[in-house]
Design a protein around this motif. Structure first.
Motif, PDB file in Angstrom:
ATOM      1  N   GLU A  18       0.948  -1.166  -0.135  1.00 44.60           N
ATOM      2  CA  GLU A  18       0.056   0.117   0.095  1.00 44.60           C
ATOM      3  C   GLU A  18       0.769   1.403  -0.230  1.00 44.60           C
ATOM      4  O   GLU A  18       0.629   2.156  -0.649  1.00 44.60           O
ATOM      5  CB  GLU A  18      -0.855  -0.175   1.224  1.00 44.60           C
ATOM      6  CG  GLU A  18      -1.887   1.238   1.212  1.00 44.60           C
ATOM      7  CD  GLU A  18      -2.764   1.018   2.727  1.00 44.60           C
ATOM      8  OE1 GLU A  18      -3.338   2.029   2.953  1.00 44.60           O
ATOM      9  OE2 GLU A  18      -2.910   0.055   3.124  1.00 44.60           O
ATOM     10  N   ALA A  19       1.954   1.213   0.818  1.00 42.23           N
ATOM     11  CA  ALA A  19       2.797   2.304   0.787  1.00 42.23           C
ATOM     12  C   ALA A  19       3.425   2.670  -0.670  1.00 42.23           C
ATOM     13  O   ALA A  19       3.771   3.676  -1.247  1.00 42.23           O
ATOM     14  CB  ALA A  19       3.974   2.064   1.786  1.00 42.23           C
ATOM     15  N   ILE A  40       2.975  14.148  -1.776  1.00 46.09           N
ATOM     16  CA  ILE A  40       2.702  13.233  -0.686  1.00 46.09           C
ATOM     17  C   ILE A  40       2.813  14.184   0.701  1.00 46.09           C
ATOM     18  O   ILE A  40       2.283  14.017   1.455  1.00 46.09           O
ATOM     19  CB  ILE A  40       3.513  12.164  -0.722  1.00 46.09           C
ATOM     20  CG1 ILE A  40       3.213  11.182  -1.974  1.00 46.09           C
ATOM     21  CG2 ILE A  40       3.828  11.561   0.469  1.00 46.09           C
ATOM     22  CD1 ILE A  40       4.278  10.094  -2.085  1.00 46.09           C
ATOM     23  N   ALA A  85       8.401   5.578   0.786  1.00 46.52           N
ATOM     24  CA  ALA A  85       7.506   4.674   1.227  1.00 46.52           C
ATOM     25  C   ALA A  85       7.587   3.955   2.344  1.00 46.52           C
ATOM     26  O   ALA A  85       6.960   3.640   3.247  1.00 46.52           O
ATOM     27  CB  ALA A  85       7.495   3.603   0.128  1.00 46.52           C
ATOM     28  N   GLN A  87       4.629   0.351  -6.754  1.00 46.72           N
ATOM     29  CA  GLN A  87       4.180  -1.137  -6.588  1.00 46.72           C
ATOM     30  C   GLN A  87       4.381  -2.124  -7.861  1.00 46.72           C
ATOM     31  O   GLN A  87       4.428  -3.155  -7.348  1.00 46.72           O
ATOM     32  CB  GLN A  87       2.266  -0.950  -6.400  1.00 46.72           C
ATOM     33  CG  GLN A  87       1.687  -0.683  -7.754  1.00 46.72           C
ATOM     34  CD  GLN A  87       1.524   0.886  -8.109  1.00 46.72           C
ATOM     35  OE1 GLN A  87       2.033   1.465  -7.415  1.00 46.72           O
ATOM     36  NE2 GLN A  87       0.460   1.068  -8.949  1.00 46.72           N
ATOM     37  N   LEU A  97       6.714   6.369   5.117  1.00 47.68           N
ATOM     38  CA  LEU A  97       5.287   6.517   5.233  1.00 47.68           C
ATOM     39  C   LEU A  97       4.795   5.307   6.018  1.00 47.68           C
ATOM     40  O   LEU A  97       3.739   5.486   6.701  1.00 47.68           O
ATOM     41  CB  LEU A  97       4.627   6.469   3.713  1.00 47.68           C
ATOM     42  CG  LEU A  97       4.983   7.956   3.045  1.00 47.68           C
ATOM     43  CD1 LEU A  97       4.132   7.869   1.690  1.00 47.68           C
ATOM     44  CD2 LEU A  97       4.496   9.161   3.739  1.00 47.68           C
ATOM     45  N   LYS A 129       2.381   1.797  -3.388  1.00 47.27           N
ATOM     46  CA  LYS A 129       1.320   2.266  -4.337  1.00 47.27           C
ATOM     47  C   LYS A 129       1.131   3.581  -4.148  1.00 47.27           C
ATOM     48  O   LYS A 129       0.942   4.460  -5.219  1.00 47.27           O
ATOM     49  CB  LYS A 129       0.080   1.568  -4.189  1.00 47.27           C
ATOM     50  CG  LYS A 129      -1.009   1.910  -5.075  1.00 47.27           C
ATOM     51  CD  LYS A 129      -2.205   1.061  -4.816  1.00 47.27           C
ATOM     52  CE  LYS A 129      -3.329   1.391  -5.785  1.00 47.27           C
ATOM     53  NZ  LYS A 129      -4.722   0.874  -5.698  1.00 47.27           N
ATOM     54  N   LYS A 130       1.350   4.076  -2.945  1.00 47.03           N
ATOM     55  CA  LYS A 130       1.299   5.695  -2.775  1.00 47.03           C
ATOM     56  C   LYS A 130       2.330   6.501  -3.547  1.00 47.03           C
ATOM     57  O   LYS A 130       2.106   7.583  -3.879  1.00 47.03           O
ATOM     58  CB  LYS A 130       1.210   5.895  -1.241  1.00 47.03           C
ATOM     59  CG  LYS A 130      -0.040   5.382  -0.354  1.00 47.03           C
ATOM     60  CD  LYS A 130      -0.039   5.905   0.988  1.00 47.03           C
ATOM     61  CE  LYS A 130      -1.209   5.667   1.943  1.00 47.03           C
ATOM     62  NZ  LYS A 130      -0.840   5.845   3.195  1.00 47.03           N
ATOM     63  N   VAL A 131       3.099   5.825  -3.432  1.00 46.54           N
ATOM     64  CA  VAL A 131       4.655   6.547  -4.365  1.00 46.54           C
ATOM     65  C   VAL A 131       4.698   6.002  -5.745  1.00 46.54           C
ATOM     66  O   VAL A 131       5.737   6.396  -6.323  1.00 46.54           O
ATOM     67  CB  VAL A 131       5.764   6.428  -3.595  1.00 46.54           C
ATOM     68  CG1 VAL A 131       5.755   6.846  -2.113  1.00 46.54           C
ATOM     69  CG2 VAL A 131       6.211   4.860  -3.457  1.00 46.54           C
ATOM     70  N   GLN A 154       0.168  16.397   1.320  1.00 45.34           N
ATOM     71  CA  GLN A 154      -1.065  15.438   2.054  1.00 45.34           C
ATOM     72  C   GLN A 154      -0.803  15.287   3.406  1.00 45.34           C
ATOM     73  O   GLN A 154      -1.696  15.066   4.233  1.00 45.34           O
ATOM     74  CB  GLN A 154      -1.035  14.308   1.053  1.00 45.34           C
ATOM     75  CG  GLN A 154      -1.558  14.330  -0.156  1.00 45.34           C
ATOM     76  CD  GLN A 154      -1.606  13.153  -1.108  1.00 45.34           C
ATOM     77  OE1 GLN A 154      -1.237  12.025  -0.409  1.00 45.34           O
ATOM     78  NE2 GLN A 154      -1.331  13.231  -2.385  1.00 45.34           N
ATOM     79  N   GLU A 208       3.934   5.615   9.523  1.00 42.46           N
ATOM     80  CA  GLU A 208       2.709   6.111  10.166  1.00 42.46           C
ATOM     81  C   GLU A 208       3.314   7.149  11.115  1.00 42.46           C
ATOM     82  O   GLU A 208       2.542   7.291  12.397  1.00 42.46           O
ATOM     83  CB  GLU A 208       1.525   5.566  10.454  1.00 42.46           C
ATOM     84  CG  GLU A 208       0.942   4.637   9.245  1.00 42.46           C
ATOM     85  CD  GLU A 208      -0.108   3.465   9.655  1.00 42.46           C
ATOM     86  OE1 GLU A 208      -0.359   3.238  10.839  1.00 42.46           O
ATOM     87  OE2 GLU A 208      -0.923   3.213   8.782  1.00 42.46           O
TER      88      GLU A 208
END
Length: 251
Positions: free
Chosen positions: A119-120, A178, A148, A127, A151, A122-124, A181, A154
């Motif tokens: 998931e991390a 990012i 990532a 993936q 990230l 994918k955010k950057v 965000q 958390e």
């Protein structure tokens, strides 16, 4: 909330003073650019705050407490040049390293941990490179992977040492999106940054550093030609279109 309080911090390499009586406070939910000339101590400042470099003097508190008690709330992205990219590991494993504080170094990550790492990635936008060896990635891709890894922690407070250095324009935009965000989510981010032309667009706070704090505050009030000249020891011309943008190089 007192996210970070730094008071009279000093540090040195051998007999050379790198930081002298550095003091500043960081507001919660701010995105701060740390700027200054080469040799100003920007990277050393981050390492000293995170106990990665010896502190000669001064006090540092994180969330009104000691770093050791709050370190799980702090994320760190080092300079890309300080990393051994020949280490035989893939992008997914690098991101999973960000969870070792929770998993434990001697325990195998479980499926939920790997899902979180994906998931991390994918955010950057990485993936599709999860199983690619980090040595085979471009500089920009490596930087995204390290972002990532931060990230996935958390954290509430992030330190990033020149995350935009040597990356392509698309990666730079992605990283800044990012970071903004994170700020909008109430996180606090400090970024060592080298490009004065983008400071006004990228950061809401700026910290001018040249072994000591030259100026610190909101970008709107602090990112001025006078403060740049004090920090860099040169003259700077400005053009003003809303916020001040650097128009010419430092002389």
């Amino acid at each position: 909330m007192g996210v970070l309080h730094v008071k009279d911090v000093s540090a040195a390499y051998r007999k050379n003073t790198v930081l002298k009586n550095v003091s500043f406070d960081v507001e919660e939910g701010s995105l701060t650019g740390i700027v200054g000339p080469n040799g100003a101590g920007k990277s050393t400042l981050i390492k000293t705050l995170l106990n990665l470099h010896p502190r000669l003097a001064g006090d540092v508190t994180f969330f009104n407490s000691d770093f050791k008690k709050e370190k799980t709330r702090v994320g760190y992205v080092p300079q890309r040049g300080s990393v051994d990219w020949d280490f035989p590991t893939d992008a997914l494993d690098v991101v999973l390293m960000g969870l070792y504080g929770r998993i434990g170094w001697l325990k195998w990550p479980m499926k939920r941990h790997k899902d979180k790492a994906m998931e991390a990635l994918k955010k950057v936008g990485m993936q599709d490179y999860a199983k690619r060896q980090i040595s085979q990635l471009s500089g920009g891709q490596q930087q995204r992977v390290f972002l990532a890894r931060a990230l996935i922690q958390e954290a509430d407070l992030y330190f990033m040492d020149e995350p935009l250095a040597g990356v392509d324009a698309a990666t730079e935009r992605a990283i800044m999106d990012i970071l903004k965000q994170l700020r909008e989510a109430g996180k606090t981010v400090l970024v060592v940054h080298h490009d004065l032309q983008t400071v006004a667009d990228y950061f809401d706070h700026v910290l001018f550093l040249n072994k000591t704090v030259i100026a610190h505050g909101t970008t709107e009030t602090t990112f001025t030609s006078d403060n740049i000249a004090k920090a860099y020891g040169g003259a700077v011309q400005f053009m003003k279109e809303g916020a001040a943008n650097v128009h010419s190089a430092i002389h």
